[in-house]
Design a protein around this motif. Sequence first.
Motif, short mmCIF file in Angstrom:
data_model
loop_
_atom_site.label_atom_id
_atom_site.label_comp_id
_atom_site.label_asym_id
_atom_site.label_seq_id
_atom_site.Cartn_x
_atom_site.Cartn_y
_atom_site.Cartn_z
N GLU A 1 1.96 13.43 -5.47
CA GLU A 1 1.66 12.07 -5.08
C GLU A 1 0.58 12.05 -4.01
OE1 GLU A 1 2.38 8.53 -6.57
OE2 GLU A 1 3.44 10.38 -7.10
N LYS B 1 -2.85 12.63 -5.50
CA LYS B 1 -3.34 11.71 -6.51
C LYS B 1 -4.45 10.82 -5.94
CE LYS B 1 -0.53 8.59 -8.16
NZ LYS B 1 0.73 8.15 -8.74
N GLU C 1 2.98 -0.17 -12.19
CA GLU C 1 2.55 -0.03 -10.81
C GLU C 1 2.27 1.40 -10.42
OE1 GLU C 1 4.80 -3.57 -8.50
OE2 GLU C 1 6.04 -1.92 -9.19
N ASP C 2 3.03 2.31 -11.02
CA ASP C 2 2.80 3.72 -10.77
C ASP C 2 2.94 4.07 -9.29
OD1 ASP C 2 2.37 6.24 -11.53
OD2 ASP C 2 0.19 6.14 -11.41
N TYR C 3 4.03 3.65 -8.72
CA TYR C 3 4.31 4.05 -7.35
C TYR C 3 4.95 5.43 -7.34
CZ TYR C 3 3.57 -0.52 -5.18
OH TYR C 3 3.03 -1.66 -4.69
N ARG D 1 -5.49 -0.14 -10.25
CA ARG D 1 -4.12 -0.06 -9.77
C ARG D 1 -3.69 -1.35 -9.11
NH1 ARG D 1 -2.77 4.85 -9.83
NH2 ARG D 1 -2.39 4.00 -11.89
N GLU E 1 6.61 0.31 -14.29
CA GLU E 1 5.82 1.48 -14.62
C GLU E 1 4.33 1.19 -14.56
OE1 GLU E 1 7.14 3.38 -18.20
OE2 GLU E 1 8.99 3.94 -17.16
#
Lengths: 202, 939
Positions: free
Chosen positions: B440, B443, B520-522, B450, B518
Amino acid sequence: MGNKQTIFTAEQLDAYQVGSLCFVINTSSLFILIQKLFYRYRDLAPQLVPLDYTNHPDVKLPYELIGSMPELKDNPFRQRIAEVFSEDGEGNMTLDDFLDMFSVLSEMAPRDLKAYYAFKIYDFNSDDFICKSDLEKTLNKLTRNELTDDEVRMVCEKVIDEADLDNDGRLSLEDFQHMIVRAPEFLSRRKPNNITYILIWF
Amino acid sequence: MPPKRKNDVAVKVEDVGMEVDAEIDSGSEDEARRRAKNRRAKPQRKAKQPSEDEEDEDEDETPRRKGRRKKTKARAKDDDEDDDDEDNRSVKSKTSKASRKKAPKDNEEDSEGEGDKKKRGKTVSKKEKEQQNKEKKGNVKGKAGQSKGGEKDKKKKNGSSSSSSGSDDESLSEGEMEALKEQVEEKKKLVATLRNKPWRMKRRLDVLKEAQDFVEKFEGALGKGKGRRLYAFKVMMAKKFIKFKRDFENFKTACIPWERKIKDVESHFGSSVASYFIFLRWMYGLNMVLFGLMFGLVILPEVLMGLPYGTIARKTVPRAEQDTAMDYSVLFDFEGYCKYSILFYGFYNNEKQIGLLKFRLPLSYLLVGVGIFGYSLMVVIRTMARNANEGGDGADEGDFTFSWKMFTSWDYLIGNPETADNKYASITTSFKESIVDEQENQKDENIHLRRFLRVLANFLILCCLGGSGYLIYFVVKRSQDFADMDNADLSWFEKNEVEFVMSLLGLVCPPLFETIAELEDYHPRIALKWQLARIFALFLGNLYTFLFALFDEVNEKLEREKIIKNETELALAHYYANYSSFYNTTDVPPPNVHPADAIRGPCWETGVGIEFVKLIVSDVQVSYLTILIGDFLRAVIVRFLNYCWCWDLEAGFPSYGEFDISGNVLGLIFNQGMIWMGAFYAPGLVGVNLLRLLSSMYYQCWAVMSCNVPHERVFKASRSNNFYMGLLLLVLFLSLLPVVYTIMTLSPSFDCGPFSGQEKMYDVVMQAIDQDLPAFIGNIFTYATNPGLIIPGVLLMVLALYYLNAVSEGYQQANTDLKKKMQAARDEEKNRRNNKDSTNQVMKDLEDLLPNKSLIPRPIEEEPPLDEIKVEKVSKPTKTKPGSSGNGVNLQKEVSLAAPNPRGPVTHGPGPRGGPPLNTRGPQPGPARGRGRGGHPRR
C-alpha cells in the motif's frame, strides 16, 4: 552428592561454573543443574555416554539424537542450532557443546551473547554475514514456504533495506545487533517467551 | 613491609586525617568527576562494607598519588586527563613507576604500613579505573557492577595474602612484584569475562584453566568471602524472581478467558478477525458487570423479598389469557407467563420498602437503570483513553518491522507440534499483513481517476442509504395502518413486515456496499472503517424508525391507559359509595376481586420491554441461521459437491466464505444498544444477552475455524479497537436519549411496575431525598440544581475541555516533530555511512570523535596495546567499529553490545582505528547503560 562426584571431579565442576554455567553461582544448585543436564544428555543415548566423566571421555552424540529433543524437535532452526553449537559444525555434540548450548539458551545468559549466537544461527552459510540467501532460507523455514517468491523477495529486500547500515547488501554482525537491540521484546523484558534467542529451557 | 599489613585498614583510617590536605593540583577537577562516578557506581555494589573501605581508601589516596604524579609531570598529566583510559600499558608503566618511586620512599619513611598502603592504594585506584572502563564497555551493568563488590572484597583478601606471600620470597624485587600483580589482575579479569565470550566450551575451559593456574600459582587459592556468598544469594534470588514473574505472567494469561481460542483464530485469520473476538470478549465482560448490577440489586431482592406470583394483579396472568398462557407460540412471543414474570418491568411491585432489610426496590430499580448507563459510559471512555495511549493505527512504528518479524518471531519455547503449526500460521499471516501494508505504501497511481471513483462510490452508497431509509419509513407507516385493523385479518407477512424488511436490508446492503467500495481501492484497514461507518448509518436508520414506531405505540397505550384508569377509579368510587350506603358504614373493605380478574391497564413499559426482547431473540436467530447456512452449509456443499461438479467450486464461484468483520462488529454494537435501551424495561434482558454473547463466542469461533477462509488480503487490525469503541460510544449515547426521555417525561403506568402511583419515575428519588435523608442534604440538592450554579459549572468544564484539548494538540505536534527528527537522523546516519565507510577511514574516525571532544577536550592516545594484554586487544576492533557519532545513545548501545564478542567479524586492524579514545572516553551519556545484563563477575 555422592554420585555426582563419580561423574565429575570437583575441578571440572568448578570450571564449568566459571566457564559456562555462569548464571548459577550457588554451588549446590550448580551440582544439581549440571547433573540434570548431564542426565538429559545421557538419556539421549545411554549406551554411548559413560557415567564417569572424570577422565574426559571423547563422546559425541549425532545430530539425529540431539534434534529429537523435545526442546528442539519443533524448532524450524534445529539443525542450525545444533550445527552452531557443535564443535565439528555438523550437529554432533559433545557434553561440553551440549552444556554450552543450554547455557547460552538459558534465561540468565547475557543478551549480547544471545544476540551473537542468534546471528550465527541465522547465518546459514557461515560466512559471517547474513546475506539474501540466508534471509530467504530463514523466511521459508519460518513460513513453511507459504509465501510466494515475489513476497519472499520483497520481504528480504525490506529486511536488508531496514537493517543494513553500511549498504553492502548483507547484514554484518554489527548491523544485526544494531537492529536486534531495538526490538521491543529485547528492550522490555515483559514477554520473555517471545524473545527469539532467549530460550528458557531450565 | 610484611608485619603490619594485616591491620593496615586501621592505619589507613588514621591516614585519612593526615593525608587529606595533600596537594591539590590542576587535575582536581578530573578527580572530582571520577569520584562522582565512583559514587554512582557504589549503590550497585554488593559487599557494602569492604567496598566502602576501599572507597575511603581510594579517596584519600588519590590526592597523594597526584602529588606523586606531579613529580613525574608529563606522564601523569596524560593519565589524569584521560582519566579513565585504561590502556593497560600506561597503567602498568605507571604502577611500576610508582613502585619504583615507592622503594626509596619506603626507605625514607619509617612507617612501612603507610608505604604498603600507598601501593595498595595504587592498585585500588587501578581497579577503580578498571571499573570505569568496564562500565564504559557497557557490559558491566547490573550484575557485573554488583559482582564487583564481592570481587573487591576478595581482592583485598588476596591482596593481603599475596603480600604475605610476597614477604616470604623477598628475593623478588618490588618492580617484579608489581608486574606480577598486574598479570594476576589480568588473568582474573579474563576469568571474569570469560563467560561472555562466545567461545566453544573447550576453548573456554582451556583458557580458564590456564588463567586459573596462573592466578593460583601466584596468588594462592581464590578466596570465598562473605561478599561472594551474599552475591550468590542475590543472584539466586534474582533468578527465582524472574522465574516467578514469568510463571505469574503465564498464570495471568491462562486466566484470560478464551485467550487461546482467540490466538488460534488470530494465527490463521489475522489480527483483524481476532479484533472482533477481542471486542466480543470485552463486551462479555461489560455485560457481566451489568448483569451483576441488575441481578443483585433488582431481580434478586424482588424474588426473595417481594410478593410471590399470583398474589396481586400485576403478578398474575389475566383470566382471559390463562388458557393459552403456557402455549409454546404464546411463550415464544413473550406473552402469557413470560409477560407476567420477573423478566419484565410490570412484575415489580411499588411497595416502598420490602422484606426484612427494608430494601427500597423502586429506588434501587431507578438507580440501577441509570447506573447501567453511567457505568458503561465510564468503562467505554476509560478503555478508549487507555487504547489511545497505546496508540497507533496498526502500522508498525519502528524502522525494523520486517527484520524483527524475521528474526524475533519464532518462539523457542514451543514444544508441541500443534502449537508449532499455529505459530507457523501466525508468522505467515503476520508477514502477509505487513506485506499488504508495504504494498500500500508503494502504490502510486492515477490520483484523479481514484478521486473520481471515490466520489462516485460515495454517491452510490448515499443513494442506497436514502433508498433503504425511505423503504423503512414506508413500511413503518404501513404497519401503523395494519395495527388499526383487526389482528385476525392480517397475514403472517403483514404482521412481521417491518422486521422482515429490516433483516432483508441488513442482508443485502452490506455486500452491496462492499462491492461498491471496491471502486475506491482503499487499504483494507481503511476500507473496513468506511464499511463500518456506512453500515452504521444504515443500521442507525433502522434503529430510529424502530424507536419512532415504538413511541407511537407507547403514546397510544398511554391514551388507552388514561381511559382505563378513569374507569377503574370511577368503578371504585361507585363501589365505595354503594358499599357505604348499603352497610351504612365508612369503614369500607377493599373490593374482593381475584387478581386474575382485576381490571388492568396496558402497561406500556412491559410492552416496550417485550419489543426489545423479541428483537434481540430474532436477531440471534437470524445471525445464527446466517452462519449456519451462509457459512457452514456453503462450506459443506463446496467441500463435498466439489468431487462431482463441472467446475472447481473451491476456487471458482461459491468458494468458502470469508469472515464478515464489519457486519459482525456492527451487529454486536447494535445488539448492545438494544440491551442498554431495553434493560430498563426488561431487567431480564441483560441475562439473555449474556447467554447470547457466550454462545456466539463458541459458535462463531467454531464457524470461523471450520468454515471460513482467511481474507484474500490479510490486514493488520489497528492496535487499538478505538474505532469500534467510538461507534459503541455513539450508540450508547443514542440509546441513552430515549430512556432518559421516558424517565423524565412520560408518566409510568398506574397499575404495574415499581413506579406505579408516581407522577413521574424520578419522583422516587425526590421522595427519598425529602423523606429519608436529613433536611440539609435536601437543601444541598436544591442549591446544586440552581441554574446559577449549573451554568458556571458548565462554563468551567467547557473551558477545561478547551485547555486540555489545546495541550493534547501541542503534545501531538511535538510527537510528530520528534518522529520526523528521528527519521531524519536515521536517514542521515545511513547516508553518512554509505558515503564514508569505504572512503576515508581516518577522517571517519576523527568525525566519530568530534562530539565527545567537544565535551571533554583531551589528547588522543593511540598506542597499540602491548602483546601481553590479550583480552584488551582482541576486543578492541569490534568495540571501535563505526560508532554512530551523531547519536550518543546509539553509540552506547553498539559499543556495549559489541564488546563481549571478540570473534565478530574483524574487518579492520586494531591499530589505526584509534580505538581506546572512542569507547574508553570520559563520562558518556548514561541512559543506555542500564541495560546490558552481561557482567564480568570476577573471582
